[in-house]
Design a protein around this motif. Structure first.
Motif, PDB file in Angstrom:
ATOM      1  N   ILE A  58       0.854  -1.178   0.000  1.00  0.00           N
ATOM      2  CA  ILE A  58       0.000   0.000   0.000  1.00  0.00           C
ATOM      3  C   ILE A  58       0.895   1.234   0.000  1.00  0.00           C
ATOM      4  CG2 ILE A  58      -1.844   1.217   1.212  1.00  0.00           C
ATOM      5  CD1 ILE A  58      -2.751  -1.516   0.396  1.00  0.00           C
ATOM      6  N   ASP A  60       1.668   5.455  -0.306  1.00  0.00           N
ATOM      7  CA  ASP A  60       1.061   6.624   0.334  1.00  0.00           C
ATOM      8  C   ASP A  60      -0.138   7.131  -0.463  1.00  0.00           C
ATOM      9  OD1 ASP A  60       2.867   6.570   2.417  1.00  0.00           O
ATOM     10  OD2 ASP A  60       4.229   8.023   1.491  1.00  0.00           O
ATOM     11  N   LEU A  63      -3.032   4.919   0.312  1.00  0.00           N
ATOM     12  CA  LEU A  63      -3.532   5.199   1.653  1.00  0.00           C
ATOM     13  C   LEU A  63      -4.404   6.447   1.650  1.00  0.00           C
ATOM     14  CD1 LEU A  63      -3.658   4.789   4.714  1.00  0.00           C
ATOM     15  CD2 LEU A  63      -1.494   6.047   4.873  1.00  0.00           C
ATOM     16  N   HIS A  64      -3.958   7.489   0.979  1.00  0.00           N
ATOM     17  CA  HIS A  64      -4.747   8.719   0.921  1.00  0.00           C
ATOM     18  C   HIS A  64      -6.078   8.487   0.208  1.00  0.00           C
ATOM     19  CE1 HIS A  64      -1.695  11.097   2.807  1.00  0.00           C
ATOM     20  NE2 HIS A  64      -0.798  10.785   1.885  1.00  0.00           N
ATOM     21  N   ILE A 100      -4.874  -3.681   3.667  1.00  0.00           N
ATOM     22  CA  ILE A 100      -5.511  -2.364   3.783  1.00  0.00           C
ATOM     23  C   ILE A 100      -5.810  -2.054   5.249  1.00  0.00           C
ATOM     24  CG2 ILE A 100      -7.512  -0.973   3.140  1.00  0.00           C
ATOM     25  CD1 ILE A 100      -7.640  -2.686   0.551  1.00  0.00           C
ATOM     26  N   VAL A 103      -2.539  -1.229   7.160  1.00  0.00           N
ATOM     27  CA  VAL A 103      -1.989   0.105   6.926  1.00  0.00           C
ATOM     28  C   VAL A 103      -2.892   1.172   7.548  1.00  0.00           C
ATOM     29  CG1 VAL A 103      -3.000   0.670   4.658  1.00  0.00           C
ATOM     30  CG2 VAL A 103      -0.722   1.444   5.204  1.00  0.00           C
ATOM     31  N   LEU A 104      -4.181   0.921   7.612  1.00  0.00           N
ATOM     32  CA  LEU A 104      -5.080   1.860   8.295  1.00  0.00           C
ATOM     33  C   LEU A 104      -4.789   1.889   9.798  1.00  0.00           C
ATOM     34  CD1 LEU A 104      -8.474   1.236   6.463  1.00  0.00           C
ATOM     35  CD2 LEU A 104      -7.088   3.313   6.412  1.00  0.00           C
ATOM     36  N   HIS A 107      -1.628   3.795  10.334  1.00  0.00           N
ATOM     37  CA  HIS A 107      -1.881   5.226  10.148  1.00  0.00           C
ATOM     38  C   HIS A 107      -2.560   5.814  11.390  1.00  0.00           C
ATOM     39  CE1 HIS A 107      -2.835   8.994   8.201  1.00  0.00           C
ATOM     40  NE2 HIS A 107      -4.094   8.846   8.590  1.00  0.00           N
TER      41      HIS A 107
END
Length: 131
Positions: A58, A60, A63-64, A100, A103-104, A107
């Motif tokens: 993933i 950046d 992710l955005h 996903i 990575v969330l 974050h």
């Protein structure tokens, strides 16, 4: 010791004990030499800017995109088919839901503790300087 010229030499109370202790010490020394060489190689690679591991699945930008679309109310399951892995072995495929969500979570943790990464880096640098 089980086959070859030393077969049956092991005697737990005599010379076999000394021989076994010698082999154990040699193995431990070799293990420590391998460990030190590995750490030296990793440090040299790090100084050159090479950090091992897989490239992130993933990016950046992805992710955005996920964050923006989740803010508008879409579910991760609906967002996943629109994400394409840009590099690596799975290039051109969709990332897994687990990737996903992982990575969330990372974050969210970074948002909750914004200076934790910098503090860990400073602690590591201080530790390296003291050794």
């Amino acid at each position: 010791m089980l086959v070859g010229p030393l077969t049956g030499v092991y005697d737990p109370s005599g010379t076999g004990q000394v021989l076994f202790a010698f082999f154990a010490a040699m193995a431990e020394t070799e293990r420590e030499n391998i460990r030190e060489a590995t750490l030296e190689g990793l440090n040299a690679a790090s100084r050159k800017g090479n950090h091992g591991g897989r490239p992130p699945v993933i990016t950046d930008d992805m992710l955005h995109t996920v964050l923006r679309r989740r803010a508008s109310g879409e579910s991760v399951e609906d967002i996943r088919p629109d994400l394409i892995i840009p590099t690596g072995k799975r290039k051109g495929r969709n990332p897994s839901l687990a990737s996903i969500y992982r990575v969330l979570a990372e974050h969210e943790k970074a948002q909750a503790y914004p200076d934790a990464g910098e503090q860990a880096h400073a602690d590591f640098t201080a530790l390296q300087a003291s050794t």
